[in-house]
Design a protein around this motif. Sequence first.
Motif, mmCIF file in Angstrom:
data_model
loop_
_atom_site.group_PDB
_atom_site.id
_atom_site.type_symbol
_atom_site.label_atom_id
_atom_site.label_comp_id
_atom_site.label_asym_id
_atom_site.label_seq_id
_atom_site.Cartn_x
_atom_site.Cartn_y
_atom_site.Cartn_z
ATOM 1 N N ALA A 23 -4.515 -8.856 -1.306
ATOM 2 C CA ALA A 23 -3.758 -7.731 -1.859
ATOM 3 C C ALA A 23 -3.071 -8.206 -3.130
ATOM 4 C CB ALA A 23 -2.716 -7.249 -0.857
ATOM 5 N N GLN A 24 -2.774 -7.291 -4.021
ATOM 6 C CA GLN A 24 -1.955 -7.594 -5.193
ATOM 7 C C GLN A 24 -0.512 -7.258 -4.829
ATOM 8 O OE1 GLN A 24 -3.887 -9.490 -7.585
ATOM 9 N NE2 GLN A 24 -2.825 -8.233 -9.055
ATOM 10 N N LEU A 77 5.568 -3.700 -4.256
ATOM 11 C CA LEU A 77 4.383 -2.862 -4.111
ATOM 12 C C LEU A 77 3.187 -3.748 -3.799
ATOM 13 C CD1 LEU A 77 3.105 0.053 -4.646
ATOM 14 C CD2 LEU A 77 2.487 -0.887 -6.880
ATOM 15 N N THR A 79 -1.072 -3.527 -3.484
ATOM 16 C CA THR A 79 -2.252 -2.704 -3.717
ATOM 17 C C THR A 79 -3.460 -3.389 -3.101
ATOM 18 O OG1 THR A 79 -2.661 -3.696 -5.891
ATOM 19 C CG2 THR A 79 -1.358 -1.657 -5.828
ATOM 20 N N TYR A 80 -4.314 -2.580 -2.504
ATOM 21 C CA TYR A 80 -5.525 -3.051 -1.847
ATOM 22 C C TYR A 80 -6.705 -2.285 -2.420
ATOM 23 C CZ TYR A 80 -2.574 -4.966 1.898
ATOM 24 O OH TYR A 80 -1.639 -5.664 2.619
ATOM 25 N N ALA A 81 -7.842 -2.969 -2.572
ATOM 26 C CA ALA A 81 -9.052 -2.311 -3.050
ATOM 27 C C ALA A 81 -10.266 -2.899 -2.346
ATOM 28 C CB ALA A 81 -9.203 -2.482 -4.559
ATOM 29 N N TYR A 88 -9.010 2.516 -1.391
ATOM 30 C CA TYR A 88 -7.975 2.042 -2.304
ATOM 31 C C TYR A 88 -6.628 2.499 -1.756
ATOM 32 C CZ TYR A 88 -12.190 1.723 -5.029
ATOM 33 O OH TYR A 88 -13.460 1.433 -5.439
ATOM 34 N N SER A 90 -2.191 1.882 -2.111
ATOM 35 C CA SER A 90 -0.976 1.264 -2.634
ATOM 36 C C SER A 90 0.123 1.494 -1.602
ATOM 37 C CB SER A 90 -0.589 1.836 -3.992
ATOM 38 O OG SER A 90 -0.208 3.190 -3.879
ATOM 39 N N SER A 92 4.244 0.888 -0.885
ATOM 40 C CA SER A 92 5.558 0.505 -1.392
ATOM 41 C C SER A 92 6.464 0.190 -0.214
ATOM 42 C CB SER A 92 6.158 1.612 -2.258
ATOM 43 O OG SER A 92 6.299 2.806 -1.512
ATOM 44 N N ALA A 135 2.938 4.975 1.417
ATOM 45 C CA ALA A 135 1.650 4.558 0.869
ATOM 46 C C ALA A 135 0.925 5.764 0.290
ATOM 47 C CB ALA A 135 0.798 3.897 1.949
ATOM 48 N N GLU A 136 0.023 5.464 -0.598
ATOM 49 C CA GLU A 136 -0.925 6.450 -1.094
ATOM 50 C C GLU A 136 -2.306 5.847 -0.905
ATOM 51 O OE1 GLU A 136 -0.006 7.572 -5.098
ATOM 52 O OE2 GLU A 136 1.843 8.587 -4.480
#
Length: 172
Positions: A23-24, A77, A79-81, A88, A90, A92, A135-136
Amino acid sequence: MDTLHGAEAREKIWSLIKDIRVAQLATTDDSGRIFHARPMIAQNLKDSHDAFDGTLWFFTSDDSRKAHEIEHNSHALLTYADNGKQAYVSVSGQAYLERNRAVIDEYWNDANKAWFPEGKDDPHLVLIRFEAEDAEFWHGPGPVIMGLAYLKTLVTGDQPDVGKFGKANLQH
């Protein structure tokens, strides 16, 4: 757009991120205006029969820039992809440094020696405990279907159906 809450939200997000190893993690500097993001390897051990509680774990060094930033501002935050699965996400939430050696022992595995050659007894080794709040997510039907949808768009001019977008409130 889907909006999910509580256990349903946590299960949806977990289904999208559980197999994504990197993850970022984005944190901010002391001013709160400049973001820094870096790849982090997920350390989650959740069994398939356990419910995801919204907590995510990552190892770091307590003398790193990210540790300093977390200590000054816990807002973060992730982020996963996963391009192959067209998933995808994100997330928080709040990040905290976990120094409890029993917890470090629980999440430690020898693969982490690449970053921490002294092993789990490294005096600077800590965990980042990320408490997910919101999350989104976006997930598509897969690369073949996506390709066909884009081809259909070229022929018909209709906007392609490229998946589902949603929000998730992960708090209890």
